[in-house]
Design an enzyme around this catalytic site. Structure first.
Site, short mmCIF file in Angstrom:
data_model
loop_
_atom_site.label_atom_id
_atom_site.label_comp_id
_atom_site.label_asym_id
_atom_site.label_seq_id
_atom_site.Cartn_x
_atom_site.Cartn_y
_atom_site.Cartn_z
N ARG A 236 0.68 -1.17 0.21
CA ARG A 236 -0.10 0.12 0.07
C ARG A 236 0.73 1.34 0.05
O ARG A 236 1.92 1.17 0.65
CB ARG A 236 -0.86 0.10 1.23
CG ARG A 236 -2.13 -0.80 1.10
CD ARG A 236 -3.11 -0.43 0.22
NE ARG A 236 -4.39 -1.41 -0.09
CZ ARG A 236 -4.35 -2.37 -0.73
NH1 ARG A 236 -3.15 -2.86 -1.65
NH2 ARG A 236 -5.40 -3.11 -0.84
N GLU A 265 -3.46 6.89 -4.76
CA GLU A 265 -3.84 6.50 -6.13
C GLU A 265 -5.33 6.47 -6.26
O GLU A 265 -6.22 6.50 -5.44
CB GLU A 265 -3.19 4.96 -6.11
CG GLU A 265 -3.95 3.90 -5.42
CD GLU A 265 -3.42 2.62 -5.41
OE1 GLU A 265 -2.23 2.30 -5.21
OE2 GLU A 265 -4.13 1.74 -5.73
N HIS A 283 -1.27 -0.72 -10.05
CA HIS A 283 -1.79 -1.63 -8.91
C HIS A 283 -2.16 -2.87 -9.79
O HIS A 283 -3.65 -3.17 -9.75
CB HIS A 283 -3.00 -0.92 -8.48
CG HIS A 283 -3.13 -1.45 -7.04
ND1 HIS A 283 -3.56 -0.96 -5.76
CD2 HIS A 283 -3.14 -2.84 -6.46
CE1 HIS A 283 -3.51 -1.66 -4.75
NE2 HIS A 283 -3.40 -2.95 -5.30
C1 DGY Z 1 -5.27 -6.58 -2.67
O1 DGY Z 1 -6.13 -7.11 -3.03
O2 DGY Z 1 -5.45 -5.61 -1.28
C2 DGY Z 1 -4.12 -6.15 -3.34
O3 DGY Z 1 -3.65 -4.67 -3.18
C3 DGY Z 1 -4.33 -6.26 -4.76
O4 DGY Z 1 -3.10 -6.21 -5.40
#
Ligand code: DGY
Length: 312
Positions: A236, A265, A283
């Site tokens: 994150r 983002e 992402h």
């Molecule tokens: C999630 O599912 O939390 C991930 O960030 C996917 O990439």
């Protein structure tokens, strides 16, 4: 019709459709649209994406809510304390995205260290003059230490991948315990950050964003990495101080950065586009057909079970 299940998207595959066969009182409406807001009044289940944060205000409009399904493993976009207080269950999608996310972290690592995007751009520009001894030299990984933040399934899966490259994984996690970590292909040390950072030629982030990990990789901690270290983040955005990372890239103190996630983002600090030695992805950690279908299955099964269970 009174809506029981409110989803912002149809997800990938047919799982939401199948859930709708069992619970016909389902609506798909865009996040924060008027229809979505109106359906909150009767919704017992909501399905959202990681890019669709829910606030306490949203939940106030949903007095009948029993379960929130998030099409992600991360749940930092949900008001967890309020959910706990109201007894709203959370269904997320752990385990099925472990390999896809670890694969993408590895792709970023190799992309940064072997300058894959630059090489491809050179070829596509039509200006490649042919092999040269010092052309686009990168850095090798064999024999180096890889610091992994987070000893959960994705961190351990990433450890297996770098171990196969001949790297030595070491872990830090929020528990701060010093027990070794069995990552499946071997056992690695779990170290406190002051011990882990200075030896991490590669540092890869695989911990969730929580109050404890927000801003974890701040300016002072980035300064503890060895010169030319490579930083990878597929977890994150809020965990990394992006400005501090960019400064260290520009001054050559960081060797490279590979990112799949960003604070705020999908808005990206435009300075990233001018930062040297970076590979930036939008992402894509869990973005395989198999994974996204499996995530939809887990989510729909979990939500369906909760709705079908008798009230306690
Ligand atoms: C999630 O599912 O939390 C991930 O960030 C996917 O990439």
């Amino acid at each position: 019709m009174s809506i029981r299940i409110l989803s912002t998207t149809p997800l990938v595959g047919r799982h939401l459709h199948t859930l709708g066969e069992n619970f016909p009182e389902m609506m798909i409406a865009p996040y924060r649209s008027i229809a979505w807001k109106m359906a909150l009044a009767s919704a017992e289940a909501m399905l959202v994406l990681l890019s669709e944060p829910l606030t306490e205000g949203d939940l106030e409009l949903a007095p009948r809510l029993k379960v929130i399904g998030s099409y992600s493993v991360g749940v930092n976009h949900l008001p967890l304390a309020l959910c706990r207080a109201r007894g709203i269950q959370i269904v997320n999608t752990p385990s099925v995205l472990t390999d896809a996310t670890a694969d993408l972290a590895l792709a970023l690592l190799l992309g940064v260290t072997r300058r894959i995007a630059e090489g491809e751009a050179l070829l596509r520009s039509g200006t490649w003059k042919g092999w040269a001894p010092d052309q686009l030299l990168g850095y090798g990984l064999t024999g180096k230490t890889c610091g992994i933040l987070g000893a959960g399934p994705i961190g351990r899966a990433f450890a297996r991948r770098v171990w196969a490259l001949g790297m030595k994984p070491v872990f830090w996690d929020r528990e701060g315990k010093h027990r070794p970590v069995d990552f499946g292909a071997g056992v690695a040390r779990r170290l406190p950050l002051p011990a882990l950072l200075p030896q991490s030629s590669v540092l890869s982030v695989h911990c969730p964003l929580t109050e404890e990990t927000r801003g974890l990789l701040n300016r002072a901690r980035l300064a503890c990495l060895p010169h030319h270290a490579v930083l990878i983040n597929t977890a994150r955005g809020g965990i990394l101080d992006e400005s501090a990372a960019m400064e260290r890239l520009h001054s050559g103190l960081l060797g490279g950065v590979g990112l799949d996630v960003y604070e705020g983002e999908p808005k990206l600090d435009p300075a990233w586009l001018r930062a040297p030695n970076t590979v930036l992805l939008p992402h894509l950690g869990s973005a395989t057909v198999e994974t996204r279908e499996a995530m939809a299955r887990i989510l729909c099964d979990g939500v369906g079970k909760i709705l079908a269970s008798p009230p306690c």
